[in-house]
Design an enzyme around this catalytic site. Structure first.
Site, PDB file in Angstrom:
ATOM      1  N   LYS A 132      90.909  88.018 -40.253  1.00  0.00           N
ATOM      2  CA  LYS A 132      89.729  88.811 -40.612  1.00  0.00           C
ATOM      3  C   LYS A 132      88.427  88.015 -40.516  1.00  0.00           C
ATOM      4  CE  LYS A 132      91.667  89.106 -44.777  1.00  0.00           C
ATOM      5  NZ  LYS A 132      92.550  87.907 -44.683  1.00  0.00           N
ATOM      6  N   THR A 164      98.378  94.565 -35.612  1.00  0.00           N
ATOM      7  CA  THR A 164      97.474  94.767 -36.756  1.00  0.00           C
ATOM      8  C   THR A 164      97.384  93.569 -37.696  1.00  0.00           C
ATOM      9  OG1 THR A 164      99.302  95.747 -37.991  1.00  0.00           O
ATOM     10  CG2 THR A 164      97.835  97.276 -36.860  1.00  0.00           C
ATOM     11  N   ARG A 165      96.266  93.510 -38.413  1.00  0.00           N
ATOM     12  CA  ARG A 165      96.043  92.566 -39.507  1.00  0.00           C
ATOM     13  C   ARG A 165      95.254  93.285 -40.605  1.00  0.00           C
ATOM     14  NH1 ARG A 165      98.850  90.029 -36.554  1.00  0.00           N
ATOM     15  NH2 ARG A 165      98.784  87.835 -36.018  1.00  0.00           N
ATOM     16  N   LYS A 184     104.941  98.298 -42.042  1.00  0.00           N
ATOM     17  CA  LYS A 184     105.095  96.827 -41.990  1.00  0.00           C
ATOM     18  C   LYS A 184     104.977  96.264 -43.406  1.00  0.00           C
ATOM     19  CE  LYS A 184     101.931  94.105 -39.661  1.00  0.00           C
ATOM     20  NZ  LYS A 184     101.471  93.499 -38.401  1.00  0.00           N
ATOM     21  N   CYS A 198     106.121  85.402 -36.215  1.00  0.00           N
ATOM     22  CA  CYS A 198     104.746  84.904 -36.140  1.00  0.00           C
ATOM     23  C   CYS A 198     104.748  83.574 -36.887  1.00  0.00           C
ATOM     24  CB  CYS A 198     103.821  85.923 -36.803  1.00  0.00           C
ATOM     25  SG  CYS A 198     102.059  85.642 -36.530  1.00  0.00           S
ATOM     26  N   HIS A 209      98.962  87.162 -32.374  1.00  0.00           N
ATOM     27  CA  HIS A 209      99.471  88.321 -31.641  1.00  0.00           C
ATOM     28  C   HIS A 209      99.930  89.420 -32.608  1.00  0.00           C
ATOM     29  CE1 HIS A 209     102.879  85.821 -32.733  1.00  0.00           C
ATOM     30  NE2 HIS A 209     103.601  86.934 -32.753  1.00  0.00           N
ATOM     31  N   HIS A 226     104.686  86.821 -47.977  1.00  0.00           N
ATOM     32  CA  HIS A 226     103.562  85.958 -47.604  1.00  0.00           C
ATOM     33  C   HIS A 226     103.986  84.482 -47.592  1.00  0.00           C
ATOM     34  CE1 HIS A 226      99.577  84.490 -47.067  1.00  0.00           C
ATOM     35  NE2 HIS A 226      99.383  84.116 -48.303  1.00  0.00           N
TER      36      HIS A 226
HETATM   37  C1  LIG Z   1     102.765  87.615 -39.739  1.00  0.00           C
HETATM   38  C2  LIG Z   1     101.320  87.272 -39.927  1.00  0.00           C
HETATM   39  C3  LIG Z   1     100.509  88.152 -40.612  1.00  0.00           C
HETATM   40  C4  LIG Z   1      99.169  87.841 -40.848  1.00  0.00           C
HETATM   41  N1  LIG Z   1      98.392  88.758 -41.492  1.00  0.00           N
HETATM   42  C5  LIG Z   1      97.075  88.528 -41.627  1.00  0.00           C
HETATM   43  C6  LIG Z   1      96.243  89.532 -42.170  1.00  0.00           C
HETATM   44  O1  LIG Z   1      96.723  90.616 -42.522  1.00  0.00           O
HETATM   45  N2  LIG Z   1      94.922  89.282 -42.249  1.00  0.00           N
HETATM   46  C7  LIG Z   1      94.381  88.107 -41.848  1.00  0.00           C
HETATM   47  O2  LIG Z   1      93.165  87.944 -41.962  1.00  0.00           O
HETATM   48  N3  LIG Z   1      95.137  87.139 -41.293  1.00  0.00           N
HETATM   49  C8  LIG Z   1      96.476  87.332 -41.172  1.00  0.00           C
HETATM   50  N4  LIG Z   1      97.275  86.385 -40.606  1.00  0.00           N
HETATM   51  C9  LIG Z   1      96.704  85.090 -40.232  1.00  0.00           C
HETATM   52  C10 LIG Z   1      96.027  85.068 -38.894  1.00  0.00           C
HETATM   53  O3  LIG Z   1      96.706  85.871 -37.961  1.00  0.00           O
HETATM   54  C11 LIG Z   1      95.919  83.627 -38.452  1.00  0.00           C
HETATM   55  O4  LIG Z   1      95.219  82.893 -39.474  1.00  0.00           O
HETATM   56  C12 LIG Z   1      95.180  83.457 -37.145  1.00  0.00           C
HETATM   57  O5  LIG Z   1      95.733  84.297 -36.161  1.00  0.00           O
HETATM   58  C13 LIG Z   1      95.220  82.001 -36.690  1.00  0.00           C
HETATM   59  O6  LIG Z   1      94.624  81.931 -35.417  1.00  0.00           O
HETATM   60  P1  LIG Z   1      94.433  80.570 -34.621  1.00  0.00           P
HETATM   61  O7  LIG Z   1      93.480  80.887 -33.532  1.00  0.00           O
HETATM   62  O8  LIG Z   1      94.115  79.474 -35.577  1.00  0.00           O
HETATM   63  O9  LIG Z   1      95.895  80.216 -34.064  1.00  0.00           O
HETATM   64  P2  LIG Z   1      96.730  80.796 -32.820  1.00  0.00           P
HETATM   65  O10 LIG Z   1      96.601  82.248 -32.728  1.00  0.00           O
HETATM   66  O11 LIG Z   1      98.104  80.239 -32.926  1.00  0.00           O
HETATM   67  O12 LIG Z   1      96.005  80.179 -31.567  1.00  0.00           O
HETATM   68  C14 LIG Z   1      96.171  78.847 -31.180  1.00  0.00           C
HETATM   69  C15 LIG Z   1      96.302  78.813 -29.693  1.00  0.00           C
HETATM   70  O13 LIG Z   1      96.262  77.459 -29.247  1.00  0.00           O
HETATM   71  C16 LIG Z   1      97.113  77.368 -28.142  1.00  0.00           C
HETATM   72  N5  LIG Z   1      97.476  75.960 -27.936  1.00  0.00           N
HETATM   73  C17 LIG Z   1      98.165  75.173 -28.782  1.00  0.00           C
HETATM   74  N6  LIG Z   1      98.377  73.960 -28.238  1.00  0.00           N
HETATM   75  C18 LIG Z   1      97.808  73.977 -27.012  1.00  0.00           C
HETATM   76  C19 LIG Z   1      97.725  73.020 -25.964  1.00  0.00           C
HETATM   77  N7  LIG Z   1      98.277  71.821 -26.050  1.00  0.00           N
HETATM   78  N8  LIG Z   1      97.058  73.367 -24.854  1.00  0.00           N
HETATM   79  C20 LIG Z   1      96.489  74.599 -24.731  1.00  0.00           C
HETATM   80  N9  LIG Z   1      96.578  75.553 -25.683  1.00  0.00           N
HETATM   81  C21 LIG Z   1      97.222  75.247 -26.814  1.00  0.00           C
HETATM   82  C22 LIG Z   1      98.296  78.222 -28.565  1.00  0.00           C
HETATM   83  O14 LIG Z   1      99.138  78.560 -27.484  1.00  0.00           O
HETATM   84  C23 LIG Z   1      97.619  79.401 -29.203  1.00  0.00           C
HETATM   85  O15 LIG Z   1      97.361  80.433 -28.290  1.00  0.00           O
HETATM   86  C24 LIG Z   1      98.620  86.643 -40.357  1.00  0.00           C
HETATM   87  C25 LIG Z   1      99.449  85.761 -39.641  1.00  0.00           C
HETATM   88  C26 LIG Z   1     100.773  86.064 -39.416  1.00  0.00           C
HETATM   89  C27 LIG Z   1     101.633  85.094 -38.665  1.00  0.00           C
HETATM   90  O1  LIG Z   2      95.120  87.963 -45.052  1.00  0.00           O
HETATM   91  C1  LIG Z   2      95.557  88.998 -45.496  1.00  0.00           C
HETATM   92  O2  LIG Z   2      94.786  89.837 -45.948  1.00  0.00           O
HETATM   93  C2  LIG Z   2      97.053  89.253 -45.434  1.00  0.00           C
HETATM   94  C3  LIG Z   2      97.563  89.999 -46.582  1.00  0.00           C
HETATM   95  C4  LIG Z   2      97.832  89.156 -47.755  1.00  0.00           C
HETATM   96  C5  LIG Z   2      98.602  87.959 -47.420  1.00  0.00           C
HETATM   97  C6  LIG Z   2      97.997  87.222 -46.305  1.00  0.00           C
HETATM   98  N1  LIG Z   2      97.753  88.040 -45.184  1.00  0.00           N
END
Ligand SMILES: Cc1cc2nc3c(=O)[nH]c(=O)nc-3n(C[C@H](O)[C@H](O)[C@H](O)COP(=O)(O)OP(=O)(O)OC[C@H]3O[C@@H](n4cnc5c(N)ncnc54)[C@H](O)[C@@H]3O)c2cc1C
Ligand SMILES: O=C(O)[C@@H]1CCCCN1
Length: 387
Positions: free
Chosen positions: A349, A50-51, A269, A316, A47, A273
């Site tokens: 990304k 931006t990323r 922002k 997050c 959520h 990390h």
């Molecule tokens: C602050 C922050 C900054 C970041 N910045 C960057 C960035 O700049 N660039 C970049 O590339 N990446 C960035 N990332 C990383 C990136 O956002 C994550 O790697 C990515 O969003 C992970 O996605 P996901 O789908 O694995 O997990 P999630 O988005 O957590 O999705 C998992 C989903 O599974 C659901 N779920 C879990 N258990 C169950 C269940 N039992 N039943 C049904 N549903 C379930 C959850 O509710 C959730 O919606 C950042 C992350 C954070 C926290």
């Molecule tokens: O994935 C990225 O690009 C951002 C910035 C660097 C640290 C990790 N998250």
């Protein structure tokens, strides 16, 4: 209770589950995407507005995956007629005698990625209002930028549904029975399919426990901090201020990164990390703010145009592996269960390419990239199988 059959069930509608479901639907696989919370939600990792998107990595394989991934982001923007990417460039700063900065620079050079190195004397001309730490060097990854995260999830989930995919949100998965047909039980239904993809973010190990597997994953709560510009516009996206990564010396362990002010007017922002260990169901009970002290010191010395007290702090979660590389693999004992996990704070990304790869794995196809760095067997000594 309803019972329905599909070709594939995907658990978790974050960025990776949504892109995987979309790829499956494009291949005409009857697919259901299950999500525990009502969508959209802010309780996982995908959520926020931006990323960062970048090709600046130490490892060739990430840089090379991003080449195709950029094309997939552009295709998606075209298909949905929506803007998901904005180019800003990424300023990378780090110790010239460290490991990471020289490694990123040579990966970009080796892969002929457009970049610019900034000598200390020209730094302030190009990047005003930032102080480069003594002994640090700087470069700019020119094609890097910002991805609009919430908008991405909505776009991909809408496209998935237009292709006939089914989303059931507000349904928590409470059991998985592996087999040649996998049975998944939620709080309000039972679903069966030939294959299952688990993309549950911080809840990966909770889901995997139903299948007898645990991975060495650590869940961290991240304080997402926004800092006020002393003069509005100093660090604004409209003024072409870039995203940045401040690499710290290896012994300091964790980097700092930031995005230009964009989502909240006048606020930039900047985050640490890393974060503090948490149970994903108890995220808000983790109130440690030691990272904010580190950020305040950094902002005071390097970003003099920001007020060094956060104006907004959001939350997050990262799900981190011991080597900070992803898990993209088939389950070691149930090959029709596929796992996408441990994105270690840098996975967003890669959404389009991870979706493509998890779809390929679930369909028994040869994956488009060598997945050796992402296989579960690299944890051999660490992962505990309860089977
Ligand atoms: C602050 C922050 C900054 C970041 N910045 C960057 C960035 O700049 N660039 C970049 O590339 N990446 C960035 N990332 C990383 C990136 O956002 C994550 O790697 C990515 O969003 C992970 O996605 P996901 O789908 O694995 O997990 P999630 O988005 O957590 O999705 C998992 C989903 O599974 C659901 N779920 C879990 N258990 C169950 C269940 N039992 N039943 C049904 N549903 C379930 C959850 O509710 C959730 O919606 C950042 C992350 C954070 C926290
Ligand atoms: O994935 C990225 O690009 C951002 C910035 C660097 C640290 C990790 N998250």
């Amino acid at each position: 209770m309803s019972s329905q059959d599909y070709d594939c069930i995907v658990i978790g509608a974050g960025v990776h589950g949504s892109f995987t479901a979309y790829n499956l639907a494009k291949k005409n696989r009857r697919t259901i995407l299950l999500e525990q919370f009502v969508l959209p939600h802010s309780r996982g990792s995908s959520h926020g507005q931006t990323r960062v998107i970048r090709k600046a990595y130490e490892q060739d394989y990430y840089t090379q995956m991003m080449e195709e991934c950029y094309q997939l982001w552009f295709q998606l923007e075209k298909e949905a007629n929506v803007k998901l990417y904005r180019r800003t460039g990424l300023l990378v700063m780090g110790p010239e005698r460290g490991v990471s900065f020289p490694a990123i620079k040579s990966t970009l050079q080796r892969n002929k990625i457009p970049m610019m190195t900034l000598q200390r004397k020209e730094f302030s001309q190009h990047i005003p209002n930032v102080n480069l730490t003594p002994g640090h060097e700087a470069l700019v990854d020119m094609s890097a930028g910002v991805l609009y995260a919430d908008r991405t999830l909505k776009t991909v989930q809408d496209l998935f549904q237009k292709l006939g995919g089914v989303i059931k949100d507000g349904q928590k998965v409470i059991d998985i029975t592996p087999g040649s047909v996998v049975t998944v039980t939620t709080t309000s239904g039972v679903y069966r399919a030939k294959s299952l993809v688990i993309t549950a973010g911080p809840w990966a190990n909770t889901l995997l426990s139903y299948t007898g597997l645990q991975l060495p994953l650590q869940v961290l709560k991240i304080n997402v901090c926004y800092w006020r510009e002393k003069v509005p516009g100093f660090y604004n996206i409209q003024q072409h201020f870039p995203c940045f990564i401040q690499l710290e010396p290896e012994e300091a362990r964790n980097d700092i990164y930031g995005l230009p002010s964009n989502e909240y007017p006048g606020l930039m922002k900047i985050c640490y990390h890393s974060g503090f260990e948490t149970d994903p169901d108890e995220r808000d009970r983790q109130t440690d703010r030691g990272d904010i002290d580190i950020l305040q010191r950094y902002i005071t010395s390097c970003f003099p145009g920001l007020v060094p007290t956060p104006a907004i702090v959001e939350s997050c979660m990262y799900t981190v592996t011991p080597d900070h590389h992803f898990v993209l693999d088939n389950h070691p004992t149930h090959s029709n269960i596929v796992i996408g996990a441990g994105f270690s704070g840098h996975g967003f990304k890669f959404g389009p390419i991870v979706g493509k790869l998890l779809c390929e794995l679930s369909q028994g196809e040869v994956p488009s990239y060598d997945l050796a760095p992402f296989r579960i067997r690299r944890f051999q000594a660490l992962s505990k199988s309860a089977l």
